[in-house]
Design an enzyme around this catalytic site. Structure first.
Site, PDB file in Angstrom:
ATOM      1  N   ARG A 277      94.232 -39.998 -37.889  1.00  0.00           N
ATOM      2  CA  ARG A 277      93.774 -38.805 -38.622  1.00  0.00           C
ATOM      3  C   ARG A 277      92.600 -39.144 -39.530  1.00  0.00           C
ATOM      4  O   ARG A 277      91.664 -38.360 -39.677  1.00  0.00           O
ATOM      5  CB  ARG A 277      94.930 -38.172 -39.409  1.00  0.00           C
ATOM      6  CG  ARG A 277      94.486 -37.022 -40.279  1.00  0.00           C
ATOM      7  CD  ARG A 277      95.587 -36.090 -40.766  1.00  0.00           C
ATOM      8  NE  ARG A 277      96.857 -36.685 -41.048  1.00  0.00           N
ATOM      9  CZ  ARG A 277      97.141 -37.479 -42.104  1.00  0.00           C
ATOM     10  NH1 ARG A 277      96.219 -37.778 -42.986  1.00  0.00           N
ATOM     11  NH2 ARG A 277      98.356 -37.965 -42.260  1.00  0.00           N
TER      12      ARG A 277
ATOM     13  N   TYR B 124      80.696 -14.003 -35.449  1.00  0.00           N
ATOM     14  CA  TYR B 124      81.865 -14.030 -34.571  1.00  0.00           C
ATOM     15  C   TYR B 124      83.047 -13.376 -35.298  1.00  0.00           C
ATOM     16  O   TYR B 124      83.279 -13.644 -36.482  1.00  0.00           O
ATOM     17  CB  TYR B 124      82.176 -15.486 -34.203  1.00  0.00           C
ATOM     18  CG  TYR B 124      83.516 -15.647 -33.519  1.00  0.00           C
ATOM     19  CD1 TYR B 124      83.813 -14.929 -32.360  1.00  0.00           C
ATOM     20  CD2 TYR B 124      84.480 -16.504 -34.022  1.00  0.00           C
ATOM     21  CE1 TYR B 124      85.037 -15.067 -31.747  1.00  0.00           C
ATOM     22  CE2 TYR B 124      85.702 -16.651 -33.401  1.00  0.00           C
ATOM     23  CZ  TYR B 124      85.982 -15.926 -32.265  1.00  0.00           C
ATOM     24  OH  TYR B 124      87.202 -16.059 -31.653  1.00  0.00           O
TER      25      TYR B 124
ATOM     26  N   ASP C 241      75.735 -21.667 -38.560  1.00  0.00           N
ATOM     27  CA  ASP C 241      76.513 -21.802 -37.323  1.00  0.00           C
ATOM     28  C   ASP C 241      75.522 -21.675 -36.177  1.00  0.00           C
ATOM     29  O   ASP C 241      75.013 -20.593 -35.898  1.00  0.00           O
ATOM     30  CB  ASP C 241      77.582 -20.696 -37.279  1.00  0.00           C
ATOM     31  CG  ASP C 241      78.424 -20.751 -36.007  1.00  0.00           C
ATOM     32  OD1 ASP C 241      77.982 -21.361 -35.017  1.00  0.00           O
ATOM     33  OD2 ASP C 241      79.522 -20.144 -36.004  1.00  0.00           O
TER      34      ASP C 241
ATOM     35  N   LYS D   9      81.927 -24.313 -26.921  1.00  0.00           N
ATOM     36  CA  LYS D   9      80.871 -23.599 -26.167  1.00  0.00           C
ATOM     37  C   LYS D   9      79.925 -24.601 -25.503  1.00  0.00           C
ATOM     38  O   LYS D   9      80.380 -25.429 -24.751  1.00  0.00           O
ATOM     39  CB  LYS D   9      80.146 -22.626 -27.099  1.00  0.00           C
ATOM     40  CG  LYS D   9      81.059 -21.852 -28.045  1.00  0.00           C
ATOM     41  CD  LYS D   9      82.112 -21.040 -27.323  1.00  0.00           C
ATOM     42  CE  LYS D   9      82.969 -20.304 -28.340  1.00  0.00           C
ATOM     43  NZ  LYS D   9      84.315 -20.025 -27.877  1.00  0.00           N
TER      44      LYS D   9
HETATM   45  O1  P1T Z   1      86.879 -20.715 -30.800  1.00  0.00           O
HETATM   46  P1  P1T Z   1      86.517 -21.793 -31.785  1.00  0.00           P
HETATM   47  O2  P1T Z   1      86.182 -23.104 -31.147  1.00  0.00           O
HETATM   48  O3  P1T Z   1      87.496 -21.920 -32.900  1.00  0.00           O
HETATM   49  O4  P1T Z   1      85.117 -21.352 -32.465  1.00  0.00           O
HETATM   50  C1  P1T Z   1      84.966 -20.217 -33.243  1.00  0.00           C
HETATM   51  C2  P1T Z   1      83.542 -19.718 -33.173  1.00  0.00           C
HETATM   52  C3  P1T Z   1      82.660 -20.042 -34.194  1.00  0.00           C
HETATM   53  N1  P1T Z   1      81.381 -19.638 -34.184  1.00  0.00           N
HETATM   54  C4  P1T Z   1      80.883 -18.911 -33.152  1.00  0.00           C
HETATM   55  C5  P1T Z   1      79.460 -18.470 -33.180  1.00  0.00           C
HETATM   56  C6  P1T Z   1      81.707 -18.565 -32.073  1.00  0.00           C
HETATM   57  O5  P1T Z   1      81.186 -17.850 -31.073  1.00  0.00           O
HETATM   58  C7  P1T Z   1      83.081 -18.968 -32.081  1.00  0.00           C
HETATM   59  C8  P1T Z   1      84.019 -18.588 -30.999  1.00  0.00           C
HETATM   60  N2  P1T Z   1      83.587 -17.519 -30.191  1.00  0.00           N
HETATM   61  C9  P1T Z   1      84.246 -16.989 -29.131  1.00  0.00           C
HETATM   62  C10 P1T Z   1      85.445 -17.409 -28.706  1.00  0.00           C
HETATM   63  C11 P1T Z   1      83.558 -15.873 -28.457  1.00  0.00           C
HETATM   64  O6  P1T Z   1      83.920 -15.491 -27.324  1.00  0.00           O
HETATM   65  O7  P1T Z   1      82.601 -15.340 -29.058  1.00  0.00           O
END
Ligand code: P1T
Length: 387
Positions: free
Chosen positions: A54, A107, A179, A204
């Site tokens: 961790r 998001y 972001d 992504k």
């Molecule tokens: O899903 P996660 O890995 O926890 O990430 C969140 C997140 C943060 N910032 C942006 C710009 C994102 O697009 C996302 C997650 N988005 C999707 C799952 C979506 O379909 O837009």
């Protein structure tokens, strides 16, 4: 590894040079260290600095070093999801009573984190139009500590003026968080142009194959890094060793993938723009894109996400989506396979309907993540579904 190398070289080699010491195996691909704990000869001296996974794990550390290198930043940190990374930034740096100004188009899960979770801990958020820097300046209160924006934004593809916001942040002693999930480090380095912290959902483009969940944070600031790293260990939402390996593997082809994502997206956007059943197409590579000059001043490419409006009703949009054969109807984005979704009913359903209406997320707005398949096959699929 020295920073003099180009992105493609760093993406492959940074963080994982083969161990050529006598007796070492010289692995070309970094090994996966699954061990949760590390033995030591003496109480006070952990072997190689490793104590417990961790706190620090060799595979995660290799990824974190690679992340820093590809952002041209000093530090990288890897978390179990994008939202875990966001939580670490907010909880690691802010306290009850602090205020955040975020861009209005985010998001849906990020808005939910601010509005329904952080709010309960006394950290409040107000939203400003990301296309208007003065709206951020006007929202500053004595309690404001942080500005949070997405570039390019999800799902409306609005561009945040990072240099301008960095000046506002500096003047008012605020932390600027960007972001950059939609562009990936291949097309933009927000930390080079004034962002204090950049984060990504590595689920992504960075992972790139829709098979791993992750979140990453990069920064040049020693004090911010130390606080977020402290929170990473103290709260524990670290990226697992196996996932770290998968993300590292994804990064090695990030440059190739991003070039193809953007090339395909340009062709698909041009096809959609001339189609009579599409009323509006938003893509930074189109001449009609309203913030093209700003975008080009801070990014080297347009990414692979397109949003567009279908003419007709939400039922027409649903019919179109369910007729697609190659392009999967699914949440998420940034993988090698093309994905399509309806933000109002899927990724942004947690945003209140009146708020969605205010910022322009209509019920017929479609978000398309263009994959790296053959562009003509994708256009053919869209064409038959639009008939
Ligand atoms: O899903 P996660 O890995 O926890 O990430 C969140 C997140 C943060 N910032 C942006 C710009 C994102 O697009 C996302 C997650 N988005 C999707 C799952 C979506 O379909 O837009």
């Amino acid at each position: 590894m020295k920073k003099k190398f180009a992105f493609e070289t760093l993406a492959i080699h940074a963080g994982e040079q083969p161990d050529m010491h006598e007796g070492a195996s010289g692995d070309v691909a970094a090994p996966i260290h699954l061990s949760t704990t590390f033995a030591r000869h003496e109480v006070e001296h952990p072997t190689g600095g490793y104590e417990y996974t961790r706190s620090l794990n060799p595979t995660r550390f290799a990824l974190e070093s690679k992340l820093a290198a590809i952002e041209n930043a000093k530090y990288g940190l890897a978390f179990s999801s994008g939202l875990a990374a966001e939580t670490a930034i907010i909880m690691g740096l802010l306290k009850s009573g602090d205020h955040v100004i975020a861009s209005d188009d985010l998001y849906g899960g990020t808005k939910r984190l601010f509005n329904r979770v952080m709010n309960e801990f006394g950290i409040t958020t107000s939203y400003a139009d990301v296309m208007d820097n003065s709206a951020f300046e006007r929202s500053i209160t004595p309690a404001t500590r942080m500005i949070w924006v997405e570039t390019v934004s999800n799902p409306l593809l609005k561009i945040a003026d990072i240099r301008g916001l960095a000046q506002i942040a500096k003047r008012n002693r605020l932390i600027l968080v960007v972001d950059n999930t939609f562009l990936s480090p291949y097309f933009m380095h927000p930390t080079d142009i004034g962002a204090d912290i950049v984060m990504h959902s590595a689920t992504k483009y960075i992972g790139g194959h829709s098979d791993v969940l992750g979140g990453v944070v990069m920064t040049n600031n020693d004090a911010l890094y130390k606080k977020i790293q402290y929170y990473q260990n103290a709260a524990g939402a670290v990226m697992a060793p196996f996932d770290s390996y998968i993300v590292m593997r994804g990064i090695k082809t990030l440059a190739l993938r991003m070039e193809r994502h953007a090339g395909n997206a340009q062709k698909v956007a041009e096809f959609l723009a001339q189609h009579n059943k599409i009323s509006r197409v938003v893509y930074p590579g189109l001449a009609s894109f309203p913030q093209r000059v700003l975008h080009q001043s801070q990014a080297s490419g347009n990414g692979g996400i397109i949003t567009f409006e279908i003419t007709g009703t939400v039922d027409d949009a649903k019919r179109f989506l369910s007729r697609l054969q190659i392009i999967a109807l699914a949440e998420s984005l940034g993988g090698v396979e093309s994905l399509v979704e309806l933000p109002a009913l899927m990724t942004h359903s947690s945003v209140a309907p009146e708020e969605r209406a205010k910022i322009g997320i209509t019920d017929t707005l479609v978000r398309l993540s263009v994959g790296i398949e053959n562009a003509d096959d994708l256009i053919g699929d869209l064409e038959q579904a639009l008939l």
